[in-house]
Structure formats: structure tokens, C-alpha cells
Design an enzyme around this catalytic site. Structure first.
Site, PDB file in Angstrom:
ATOM      1  N   GLY A 246     -13.444 -46.969  95.021  1.00 59.31           N
ATOM      2  CA  GLY A 246     -13.011 -47.569  96.277  1.00 59.31           C
ATOM      3  C   GLY A 246     -11.505 -47.492  96.435  1.00 59.31           C
ATOM      4  O   GLY A 246     -10.998 -46.861  97.348  1.00 59.31           O
ATOM      5  N   PHE A 247     -10.777 -48.144  95.533  1.00 53.54           N
ATOM      6  CA  PHE A 247      -9.303 -48.070  95.499  1.00 53.54           C
ATOM      7  C   PHE A 247      -8.646 -48.679  96.732  1.00 53.54           C
ATOM      8  O   PHE A 247      -7.469 -48.449  96.983  1.00 53.54           O
ATOM      9  CB  PHE A 247      -8.827 -46.627  95.304  1.00 53.54           C
ATOM     10  CG  PHE A 247      -9.546 -45.898  94.201  1.00 53.54           C
ATOM     11  CD1 PHE A 247      -9.461 -46.351  92.896  1.00 53.54           C
ATOM     12  CD2 PHE A 247     -10.324 -44.787  94.464  1.00 53.54           C
ATOM     13  CE1 PHE A 247     -10.132 -45.697  91.873  1.00 53.54           C
ATOM     14  CE2 PHE A 247     -11.008 -44.128  93.447  1.00 53.54           C
ATOM     15  CZ  PHE A 247     -10.905 -44.582  92.153  1.00 53.54           C
ATOM     16  N   GLY A 477     -17.450 -49.221  90.209  1.00 52.76           N
ATOM     17  CA  GLY A 477     -17.451 -48.295  89.079  1.00 52.76           C
ATOM     18  C   GLY A 477     -16.591 -48.826  87.959  1.00 52.76           C
ATOM     19  O   GLY A 477     -16.457 -48.206  86.903  1.00 52.76           O
ATOM     20  N   THR A 478     -16.025 -50.014  88.187  1.00 50.30           N
ATOM     21  CA  THR A 478     -15.064 -50.585  87.252  1.00 50.30           C
ATOM     22  C   THR A 478     -15.729 -51.410  86.164  1.00 50.30           C
ATOM     23  O   THR A 478     -15.127 -51.654  85.131  1.00 50.30           O
ATOM     24  CB  THR A 478     -14.100 -51.494  88.015  1.00 50.30           C
ATOM     25  OG1 THR A 478     -14.888 -52.381  88.821  1.00 50.30           O
ATOM     26  CG2 THR A 478     -13.207 -50.676  88.924  1.00 50.30           C
ATOM     27  N   ALA A 520     -12.924 -60.189  89.043  1.00 54.02           N
ATOM     28  CA  ALA A 520     -13.178 -60.801  87.734  1.00 54.02           C
ATOM     29  C   ALA A 520     -12.828 -62.281  87.778  1.00 54.02           C
ATOM     30  O   ALA A 520     -13.622 -63.133  87.370  1.00 54.02           O
ATOM     31  CB  ALA A 520     -12.375 -60.083  86.651  1.00 54.02           C
ATOM     32  N   GLN A 648      -9.801 -49.212  82.626  1.00 52.68           N
ATOM     33  CA  GLN A 648      -9.089 -49.582  83.854  1.00 52.68           C
ATOM     34  C   GLN A 648      -7.604 -49.242  83.735  1.00 52.68           C
ATOM     35  O   GLN A 648      -6.996 -48.712  84.661  1.00 52.68           O
ATOM     36  CB  GLN A 648      -9.220 -51.091  84.123  1.00 52.68           C
ATOM     37  CG  GLN A 648     -10.482 -51.476  84.851  1.00 52.68           C
ATOM     38  CD  GLN A 648     -10.413 -51.105  86.324  1.00 52.68           C
ATOM     39  OE1 GLN A 648     -10.213 -49.950  86.690  1.00 52.68           O
ATOM     40  NE2 GLN A 648     -10.575 -52.076  87.193  1.00 52.68           N
ATOM     41  N   LYS A 711      -6.742 -62.548  84.112  1.00 47.14           N
ATOM     42  CA  LYS A 711      -6.021 -62.051  85.283  1.00 47.14           C
ATOM     43  C   LYS A 711      -6.672 -60.720  85.684  1.00 47.14           C
ATOM     44  O   LYS A 711      -7.282 -60.053  84.860  1.00 47.14           O
ATOM     45  CB  LYS A 711      -4.547 -61.822  84.934  1.00 47.14           C
ATOM     46  CG  LYS A 711      -3.831 -63.109  84.501  1.00 47.14           C
ATOM     47  CD  LYS A 711      -2.383 -62.834  84.106  1.00 47.14           C
ATOM     48  CE  LYS A 711      -1.677 -64.133  83.730  1.00 47.14           C
ATOM     49  NZ  LYS A 711      -0.283 -63.903  83.270  1.00 47.14           N
ATOM     50  N   GLY A 712      -6.547 -60.337  86.918  1.00 46.48           N
ATOM     51  CA  GLY A 712      -7.156 -59.080  87.355  1.00 46.48           C
ATOM     52  C   GLY A 712      -6.440 -57.888  86.749  1.00 46.48           C
ATOM     53  O   GLY A 712      -5.237 -57.923  86.511  1.00 46.48           O
ATOM     54  N   GLU A 715      -5.402 -53.219  89.409  1.00 46.52           N
ATOM     55  CA  GLU A 715      -4.292 -52.534  90.065  1.00 46.52           C
ATOM     56  C   GLU A 715      -3.011 -52.429  89.255  1.00 46.52           C
ATOM     57  O   GLU A 715      -2.199 -51.535  89.482  1.00 46.52           O
ATOM     58  CB  GLU A 715      -4.034 -53.212  91.429  1.00 46.52           C
ATOM     59  CG  GLU A 715      -5.194 -52.910  92.367  1.00 46.52           C
ATOM     60  CD  GLU A 715      -5.252 -53.777  93.610  1.00 46.52           C
ATOM     61  OE1 GLU A 715      -4.693 -53.369  94.626  1.00 46.52           O
ATOM     62  OE2 GLU A 715      -5.873 -54.857  93.568  1.00 46.52           O
TER      63      GLU A 715
HETATM   64 MO1  MOS Z   1      -7.205 -52.955  96.223  1.00 44.49          MO
HETATM   65  S1  MOS Z   1      -5.937 -51.622  97.188  1.00 44.49           S
HETATM   66  O1  MOS Z   1      -6.636 -54.417  96.897  1.00 44.49           O
HETATM   67  O2  MOS Z   1      -8.767 -52.515  96.773  1.00 44.49           O
END
Ligand code: MOS
Length: 748
Positions: A246-247, A477-478, A520, A648, A711-712, A715
Site C-alpha cells: 500500500g505505502f 503484507g507487513t 500495531a 519492515q 511504536k509503529g 515508516e
Molecule cells: Mo502511510 S504513507 O501513512 O500509509
């Protein structure tokens, strides 16, 4: 996080859906076998600005297999001209054949529906269009003088989008500086290219609409579709169990989803629309181009006195979308005087959107290169400069950080990388024909969290029990399926194989967008509380049941391991979940619980941090750039699955290499056409571009952040990488490149 007898969280467990994926059994949006399915193909405008003067569908309509052609002449009129759902991130300004206006080259202007994809593709070439051309703005530099300040609007929930921000007195801070840097950094347009393109199948039954979609936000898609048609949300069913990447591009519901639903309604058949790779460039967003002017002032000992960061990024003519590159600057270093502002300019391109670390990916490039330039001017080590200005509390809000392991990240990253071997004088490290350089940058991403609700049920499964845990989250997919299974297993005291976690269906309770790296933390916390509640319910059944060996024991004194109840005292009493449930009339117990951020978000600043170290080797004859080593050290709270977390991070770092050296979407300024709109000409790294990637997670115990302590990490991996590489290239060659991507001709 509470009791953890089976101890699955943190382990490098394989993906629970791995087998389905490698055997081809995972059903992606375009894969659903639907009776009577027809195929929609989008016809796109071939001018960048103006309007459709005439559109002749007579030939296309008579072509083999064609069922119908939808254009602005015959499309259903939607409430508010199709804009009733505008509410980012899910609801965007779409182009839904409500008029003949053309805002960018590649905009949808018709949909051809046929019995096969090939027939629809063929007929789409027969739609004859004439245009009245309007004025075209497709060149960022030419449009630069027209830039305007970001309109102040309510911040998007969970996202820091204040356009203009000042603290202290920047002019006074710069005046008091011994050394100043004033430079402009630019980053290009980029487009997400998940392996799975956008796709949707829409199918009506009476007033009920089902959409098989590939989305990062099931409830957002449901609400956007419902509002656009003026329907009740309950009458729209979104199904999205697998997403092939997705991204950020799949965080919004774009025009093709609604066009599939419109065509399906008009022609009374299920309609599938799968975007081609070329159609991924324009109609579904991308990272906007940025121009960032950064002014730094510092005392001769390195103490920052002021930062000014003015970001200008492009948007479309139909919607304001900001790449907020200057927000990260506000909290990165302890500087009393700071101004960070954002401006937009309009181009005839598709509206840009969130792309992995929107703002941070571009902002950590410019700021971290500017800091490198400042370090050089001060004759300071770049790491020492960052430590000199280390922010112990958040300079933006003044709050303490819930946790911040950045100092440790710098230390262990530098040690593993061998930073002490760096030569400060650029262009002085050599290895044969290679010019060698070391660079570093800080990585960071905020820890967001949104409310989530989870339903957990324990039921008999043959002679054993299983837990079925459901919420309308997404797995891009993560590894969402896997980490949620682990969290549920630990909370329940079951083996992961005894848990079935389900997501991707709007009939499940609500989870937030899988964006802003928050799944998460958000959904994971709700899985934890729902499964903890379910466990307590089952334990209470045992404790209250005279025929249970656990009868009379306080439920909180009962532990569970692999489905077996044990007392925390010396009592030999024991039985299994299965035995408890077998005595229940309905043989199932269910709990639905929500988890939401609370007071802690007002008390603490919450961010993940990291330090990225890069080695660059440039061939002294050809100037070919190689990045043989990247080291990233990160503090991300609790690591939920060591294997998936590592994946990731390295995927983010690979994208950072791509951002630094490869990616750029080229738009022809003469007509607004996307020139390199395929994976042959849109450059991404190949194996030869990626060498050693080392990831270290430093221990970070964050008791404040959320119930699962994580924490996520979706990104942060891309952030800082382009800055570290640009700095390494400078250290190798003495050539300071302030734009991305950096190519060998920049070093000639
Ligand atoms: Mo991320 S760019 O907030 O899906």
C-alpha cells in the site's frame, strides 16, 4: 503488557498467512470469482487541462463484447457532484464523470464495460474524444512564483498538519549566530508502486453494494463509498482480506472504486476495474515534489540558535494536499528559535497523496544534509553536532518524551558502523579506484494511535478450543495477521496455532486506517484488551462453576499456559479451556472491547527515533555510486515480531536508497504527461544496488505509549536514509548535491 505465559510476542514467528500467499490461495481484490463478472477499463484524458468538447462512444459501444460505456454524458448524477465524502485520508476529491472538466493528463473520462478484459481494453481505444484545451501548468519551477501559504484548516485527526509554526525569534537567533547555512534542497515527484495495483470489484444487490477492494482503510472505504452515493454505511460491504502493498496510496479511496460501483449500478452487472501499471501514475496519488529552503544558525561551539524551514510542494487544481516536510524539524533538535512554514503550488497533475513517511521522508533529507553542512563549517563531527543539540524534551510541545533511545541509537550505530574511522576532510578516503565516504542522519517518525474495537470469541474446535479474533483492520503484507495472532495468543494463554485472526471486512468492528504507522499500536492494543477480557470471562466461568477443579479460586489468581488453567498458588487444581467450554451450553464465549489513546497523549511526546549510517563508494573514473553498507539503529519500543520487524526496517531502508539514488516521476511540462509511467522506466533499486543492511533495535521500554508498548515501524525505516547517503557521497567526493535523486552525472 500483562501476563505472557506462552510468550509468543517478540519471537521471530513466520507469517501465519505465508502459506496462503506462496501457494496462491490468498484472495486479493481482483481474484474474487463473482458470477456474471464484467470488466471495466478506464479511458483517460490525453490533455492536461481544459474540457472534453465531444466524446463519441458509438464505435466503442458496438465493439465485440461491450456492455456499456459510461461518460459524463450518461453517468448518474451523484450528491454534491461526487464530493459528498471528501474527508481525508479516506475521502478525496475524485473525478467521477460529473462534468467534462479535465484537470490533469490521465484523468478518467470514461469507463468501458465488456464481457472480458480484452474486449473492454480494445473498445476503450475506440472512444473518440475532442477537447478544448485550457492553460496548462505542469512545470514546478515555472509555477513557483504562484505558491501560496497552506490554507489553515482543521488538522486531520491523528496527523500534525499545522502549516505555519513559529517559536522564539528566528531573525534574532540568526543574528546571534557565529555560523549560518542558507540552502535550498529539492525532492522529486515519486509514485508508489505496490506489486498489486489498485483494483476493485463492485456488485449491487438491490440497494446493497459489495466492494472487493484493496485498501489500507476498510471503514474509510465503506464510508466514502456510502457518502458518495448518499447511502447508509451499513448498505456498503467492503471486503479486503489481502493487500499486496500500500505505502499510502491505498489509504484513500480513489475514483476507480466509485467508477466501478457506478458502472455496476448503470449496467446492472458486477464490474471489476484493475488499474494498469501506467494508470498508477496520476489517478491514485504519489509523493509531491518539494522545494525546501533551510536556514540554520549556530554558535561556534555548535549550539543551534535558529532554524527556518520553508517548504513548497505541489498539489493539483482540485484539492490541496501537503507534503509536510517541515513538521519533523520542529521536534528534531533543541533550538529555541524556529520557524517552519508550508506553501503549495498548483499543477495539472493528479492530486498527490501520502507516500511512506509523508513529510518525514523528505524533511529528514533536507534538514539532515543542512546539519551536515553546518558541521563541516563548524569543523565539528556531524555526530557531535547532533549530540550537542540533543532534545531531552520535545521542543515542539515542551512535553517529555514517553521514551527516547536516540542517544543509544547513535552510540550503537556508530560503533557497529565504525564511524570513528571517518575522515572529516571530504574526498580523502580512498580504496583503490573508489572514493569512499561516510555519512549519517537521524531517523524519526511519530507514534500515532487511533481508537480500535475488537471482537474475540472462544469456541470449541473439535476436542480443543480456538479463539476467533476479528476487527476491520488491514494487512498490507507487513504482518498484521501475524502480530495480532501473537498478541491474542499471549493475552489468552493460547498457542498462536489456536488463534484465528480475521481482518479486512467492514462487517467486523472498526479499526483505523493502516497509515501513519499506527495499526500495531491501535489495533494491537484493542486485541490485547479484548483478549484479556475474554480470558477473564472464561476464567470466571471456571471459578464460578462447582464442577470445575478451579471452583472458588479468584479468577485473577488463575494463570493460563497453552490453554491449560493453573493456579498461581501451590494448589494442584487444573483444567483446560476446552474442559471449561465443554460444560457451557452455547460452547462459545465472546468479548468485544475498544482501546483508545487517553491522557498520556497530552502528557507525553511520542516518537520513534533512529540513527542511519551510510558508506558511499564512488568510482573515480565513471562516478558510479555504490552504497555497500547501511546501518540503522532504532528505538521503537517493544518489537512484536523480530523477523517481521527486521523485514519492515530493511524494506524502508531499501526505499531510502531508492529515494536517494533512483526514483523520480517525470512529467512532460509541455502536456502534463507522465513520461516514465512503468516499471521499466521508473527507476527502482535492483539487487546490485542493495548490499549490506544492518538493523539494530535498541532496548526501549516505554510504559506510557500504549498497552502493548510498541511504536509503529511501518515508516521510520525510509527516514534519514537519503540524508545519510547524500552526506556520505559528499564525504567521499566533496560534491554537495542538494537534490534527489543523486545520479552519477551530479558528480562529474
Ligand atoms: Mo502511510 S504513507 O501513512 O500509509
Amino acid at each position: 503488557m500483562a501476563t505472557n505465559e506462552s510468550g509468543s510476542v517478540g519471537k521471530p514467528m513466520n507469517r501465519v498467512d505465508g502459506r496462503l500467499k506462496v501457494t496462491g490461495a490468498a484472495r486479493y481484490a481482483a481474484d474474487w470469482p463473482i458470477d456474471g463478472l464484467t470488466y471495466g477499463v478506464i479511458v483517460q484524458s490525453t490533455i492536461g487541462s481544459g474540457r472534453v468538447a465531444s466524446i463519441d462512444v458509438s464505435r466503442a459501444s458496438k465493439a465485440r463484447g461491450v456492455i456499456g460505456v459510461l461518460t459524463h454524458k450518461n453517468a448518474q448524477k451523484l450528491p454534491d457532484k461526487g464530493r459528498a465524502a471528501v474527508n481525508p485520508p479516506a475521502g478525496r476529491v475524485l473525478t467521477l464523470l460529473q462534468d467534462g472538466e479535465v484537470h490533469y493528463n490521465g484523468q478518467p473520462i470514461a469507463v468501458v464495460v465488456a464481457d472480458t478484459f480484452e474486449h473492454a481494453t480494445d473498445a476503450a481505444t475506440m472512444v473518440a474524444v475532442t477537447y478544448e484545451k485550457g492553460t496548462l501548468a505542469a512545470d514546478f519551477d515555472a509555477a513557483f512564483p504562484s505558491a501560496y501559504p497552506l490554507p489553515e484548516k482543521p488538522a486531520e485527526p491523528g496527523r500534525n498538519t499545522r502549516g505555519h509554526y513559529v517559536r522564539g525569534d528566528v531573525d534574532a537567533g540568526l543574528a546571534s549566530a557565529d555560523v549560518r547555512i542558507d540552502q535550498t534542497y529539492t525532492t522529486p515527484k515519486e509514485n508508489h508502486n505496490p506489486m498489486e495495483p489498485h483494483a476493485a470489484i463492485a456488485s449491487w444487490e438491490g440497494g446493497q453494494l459489495t466492494v472487493y477492494d484493496t485498501t489500507q482503510y476498510v471503514y474509510g472505504a465503506r464510508d466514502t463509498v456510502a457518502k458518495t452515493f448518499g447511502m447508509k454505511p451499513e448498505d456498503v460491504h467492503i471486503i479486503s482480506p489481502f493487500v499486496g502493498g500500500g505505502f499510502g496510496c491505498k489509504g484513500s479511496t480513489w475514483s476507480h472504486v466509485l467508477l466501478a460501483a457506478m458502472a455496476s449500478q448503470s449496467f446492472k452487472r458486477p464490474v471489476k476495474i484493475v488499474l494498469t501499471r501506467r494508470q498508477m501514475f496520476g489517478p491514485v496519488g504519489g509523493r509531491p515534489q518539494t522545494h525546501q529552503r533551510i536556514t540554520l544558525g549556530a554558535k561556534s561551539d555548535g549550539t543551534l540558535t535558529a532554524i527556518r524551514h520553508v517548504t513548497t510542494s505541489h498539489t493539483s487544481f482540485i484539492e490541496d494536499f501537503l507534503e509536510p516536510s517541515g513538521i519533523v524539524t520542529r521536534m528534531l533538535y533543541a533550538v529555541p528559535n524556529l520557524e517552519s512554514t508550508h506553501r503549495l503550488l498548483k499543477l495539472n497533475v493528479g492530486t498527490p497523496t501520502y507516500q511512506r513517511a509523508p513529510g518525514e521522508a523528505t524533511g529528514t533529507f533536507s534538514v539532515e544534509v543542512a546539519m551536515d553542512e553546518l558541521a563541516e563549517k563548524l569543523h565539528m563531527d556531524p555526530l557531535a553536532l547532533r549530540l550537542k543539540n540533543y532534545a531531552e524534551t520535545d521542543p515542539d510541545t515542551g512535553r517529555p518524551f514517553s521514551s527516547k533511545a536516540l542517544k543509544e541509537c547513535y552510540r550503537v550505530g556508530a560503533e557497529l558502523f565504525g564511524w570513528s574511522k571517518r575522515k572529516a576532510q571530504a574526498g580523502t578516503m580512498r580504496d583503490g579506484k573508489a572514493m569512499v565516504g561516510y555519512g549519517l542522519a537521524t531517523a524519526t517518525y511519530p507514534t500515532y494511535r487511533s481508537p480500535a474495537t475488537v471482537r474475540a470469541r472462544m469456541e470449541m474446535n473439535g476436542s480443543d478450543v480456538r479463539a476467533v479474533v476479528q476487527t476491520a483492520s488491514q494487512d498490507l503484507g507487513t504482518g498484521t495477521y501475524t502480530i495480532m495472532t501473537q498478541i491474542a495468543a499471549d493475552a489468552l494463554g493460547l498457542k498462536p496455532s489456536q488463534v484465528r485472526f480475521e481482518l479486512g471486512d467492514s462487517h467486523f468492528p472498526k479499526s483505523p486506517v493502516s497509515g501513519g504507522s499506527m495499526s500495531a499500536a491501535s489495533t494491537g492494543s484493542a486485541v490485547h484488551v479484548a483478549c484479556t477480557a475474554l480470558r477473564q470471562q472464561v476464567l470466571a466461568l471456571a471459578a464460578n462453576d462447582p464442577s470445575s477443579p478451579m471452583h472458588g479460586i479468584v479468577a485473577t489468581d488463575i494463570g493460563v499456559s497453552e490453554g491449560r488453567l493453573i493456579t498461581r498458588s501451590d494448589s494442584p487444581a487444573t483444567e483446560t479451556y476446552a474442559e471449561v467450554l465443554a460444560r457451557q451450553p452455547g460452547k462459545a464465549v465472546e468479548a468485544t472491547e475498544s482501546s483508545a489513546p487517553g491522557e498520556e497523549t497530552k502528557q507525553f511526546a511520542m516518537h520513534a527515533f533512529g540513527a542511519v549510517f551510510a558508506e558511499a563508494r564512488i568510482d573515480s573514473d565513471t562516478r558510479t555510486i555504490r552504497i555497500p553498507r547501511l546501518v540503522g539503529a532504532y528505538g521503537v519500543g517493544r518489537v512484536l515480531n523480530a523477523k517481521l520487524a527486521h523485514s519492515q526496517m530493511i524494506s524502508g531502508m531499501v526505499w531510502g536508497v531508492s529515494q536517494a539514488l533512483r526514483e523520480e516521476t517525470e512529467v512532460d511540462p509541455r502536456n502534463g504527461r507522465y513520461v516514465n509511467a512503468d516499471l521499466a522506466e521508473y527507476r527502482v533499486p535492483v539487487n546490485a544496488d542493495i548490499h549490506d543492511l544492518d538493523v539494530i533495535f535498541v532496548d526501549e521500554d516505554d510504559p506510557h505509549i500504549n498497552p502493548i508498548g510498541a511504536k509503529g515501524i511501518g515508516e521510520i525505516g525510509i527516514t534519514g536514509v537519503a540524508g545519510a547517503i547524500a552526506n556520505a557521497i559528499y564525504n567521499a567526493t566533496g560534491v554537495r548535491v542538494r537534490h534527489l535523486p543523486i545520479r552519477l552525472d551530479d558528480l562529474l
